[in-house]
Design an enzyme around this catalytic site. Structure first.
Site, PDB file in Angstrom:
ATOM      1  N   GLU A 205      21.670 -69.938  48.018  1.00  0.00           N
ATOM      2  CA  GLU A 205      22.779 -68.981  48.153  1.00  0.00           C
ATOM      3  C   GLU A 205      22.363 -67.669  47.533  1.00  0.00           C
ATOM      4  OE1 GLU A 205      26.210 -70.453  46.043  1.00  0.00           O
ATOM      5  OE2 GLU A 205      25.008 -71.185  44.374  1.00  0.00           O
TER       6      GLU A 205
ATOM      7  N   TYR B  73      35.270 -70.591  35.029  1.00  0.00           N
ATOM      8  CA  TYR B  73      36.031 -69.390  35.362  1.00  0.00           C
ATOM      9  C   TYR B  73      36.349 -69.352  36.851  1.00  0.00           C
ATOM     10  CZ  TYR B  73      32.005 -67.116  37.604  1.00  0.00           C
ATOM     11  OH  TYR B  73      30.977 -66.797  38.447  1.00  0.00           O
TER      12      TYR B  73
ATOM     13  N   LEU C   8      27.532 -73.139  45.026  1.00  0.00           N
ATOM     14  CA  LEU C   8      28.972 -73.119  44.790  1.00  0.00           C
ATOM     15  C   LEU C   8      29.648 -73.054  46.156  1.00  0.00           C
ATOM     16  CD1 LEU C   8      31.306 -72.862  42.682  1.00  0.00           C
ATOM     17  CD2 LEU C   8      31.234 -70.415  43.181  1.00  0.00           C
TER      18      LEU C   8
ATOM     19  N   LYS D  21      31.740 -73.934  38.684  1.00  0.00           N
ATOM     20  CA  LYS D  21      31.807 -72.483  38.441  1.00  0.00           C
ATOM     21  C   LYS D  21      31.826 -72.249  36.934  1.00  0.00           C
ATOM     22  CE  LYS D  21      33.927 -68.385  40.519  1.00  0.00           C
ATOM     23  NZ  LYS D  21      32.750 -67.915  41.257  1.00  0.00           N
TER      24      LYS D  21
END
Length: 283
Positions: free
Chosen positions: A176, A31, A200, A144
C-alpha cells in the site's frame, strides 16, 4: 476550540498529556481519522467499528460504546462549528511507570479533536507523483496503531523526492502507500492488494470497491509485483483525506499517458456522488 478528553469537553490549554502515557512512550495505542463534509462525519460507524477492532487487537478495553462515542463526536463537531475537515481520535493504553509489559493499573486515555480542512480539489484534478520504497513496517498493518515510524520515514522519502506518496514494496510486491491504499488499472481490471495483515483495510478503499462493483468493473485482489508497475494503465490512491486521487507518475516514469485515467475519473465521480447521497440522507 474544544477537545474531547476521556469524557470531558475541554479547551486546548486544559488538555494534558502525561509523560508516562504509554502512547507517548511506546506508541501503545490506536487512532482513527474521519472526514467531515458539511458538518456530517462520513462513514462514522465504519470508522468507529475499526477503532474498536484495533483496540481489541492490542487488548485495550474501551469503557464506552460506539453509540456513546457517536453522540460525543457529533457534539464535538457542533461545539467547534466544523463545516469541512477531519476528526482525529486516539486511544492509548493509559498512564503507568515505564515498563514494556501491560500495567494492570493503567486506564485507557481517549482524546478527539477537529481539524478544519477543505477538499484537495486541485490535487484530485491534476494527480500526484509517487516513488517506491521498501515496506519496513511491522506485520500487523491491519491494526491502525500509533506506531507509524515506518510510514513516516517512507513519506519523508517521498517528500524529499518531490513526490506526494511512497508506494511500499514488501517481498517484491506492492502492499500500500505510506498513508494510503493503492489501486492499479490494467486492461480494464482494478487491481489491489488483498485485505490481510499486510495492509490497512481502508474505509475509503471499501467504499471505492463497492462503487466499482456497482459500475461492474472487474476487481482482482492481488499483490502486483514491483516490476509490473511500469506496465499498468492507471494508478490511484485512496484515503480519508485524499479521497480517490490519481497517481500519474511513479519513480519518475509516467503512468499511462501521464494524466489521470478514465476509470479513475469514474470512481472519483462515484465517490463524490456517495458524499452527496449521504448528505441528503442526513438532512
Amino acid at each position: 476550540m474544544y477537545y474531547l478528553q476521556n469524557n470531558e469537553f475541554v479547551e486546548r490549554h486544559q488538555v494534558h498529556v502525561d509523560l508516562e502515557d504509554r502512547g507517548y512512550q511506546f506508541g501503545d495505542g490506536v487512532y482513527e481519522v474521519i472526514r467531515v463534509y458539511d458538518q456530517k462525519p462520513f462513514y462514522l460507524a465504519e470508522h468507529l467499528t475499526r477503532l474498536f477492532r484495533s483496540a481489541s487487537e492490542i487488548r485495550i478495553n474501551l469503557s464506552f460504546s460506539i453509540e456513546e462515542l457517536t453522540k460525543r463526536l457529533h457534539t464535538l463537531i457542533n461545539k467547534n462549528n466544523l463545516i469541512h475537515g477531519n476528526l482525529y481520535l486516539q486511544v492509548s493504553r493509559g498512564i503507568a511507570p515505564r515498563n514494556h509489559a501491560f500495567p494492570k493499573e493503567a486506564k485507557p486515555v481517549f482524546i478527539a479533536y477537529t481539524i478544519p480542512s477543505d477538499r484537495p480539489i486541485d490535487t484530485l484534478e491534476q494527480g500526484v507523483k509517487a516513488i517506491t520504497t521498501q515496506d519496513i513496517r511491522w506485520l500487523r498493518c491491519d491494526i491502525k496503531s500509533l506506531n507509524l515510524l515506518g510510514a513516516v520515514l517512507a513519506k519523508q522519502e517521498a517528500v524529499d523526492a518531490g513526490c506526494s506518496e511512497a508506494i511500499l514494496i514488501r517481498d517484491q510486491v506492492v502492499t500500500e502507500g505510506s498513508s494510503t491504499n493503492i489501486f492499479f488499472v490494467k486492461e480494464g481490471k482494478l487491481i489491489t492488494h488483498p485485505a490481510n495483515q499486510l495492509i490497512l483495510h481502508g474505509i475509503t478503499r471499501e467504499i471505492v470497491l463497492e462503487q466499482a462493483k456497482k459500475l461492474q468493473l472487474p476487481i482482482v485482489f492481488e499483490a502486483l509485483s514491483h516490476s509490473e508497475i511500469g506496465h499498468v494503465d492507471e494508478c490511484f490512491m485512496t484515503s480519508t483525506t485524499m479521497e480517490v486521487c490519481p497517481i500519474i507518475q511513479i519513480d519518475e516514469k509516467p503512468i499511462g499517458d501521464g494524466t489521470p485515467g478514465s476509470l479513475t475519473r469514474q470512481l472519483q465521480a462515484a465517490y463524490i456522488e456517495e458524499i452527496a447521497r449521504l448528505a441528503l440522507v442526513s438532512n
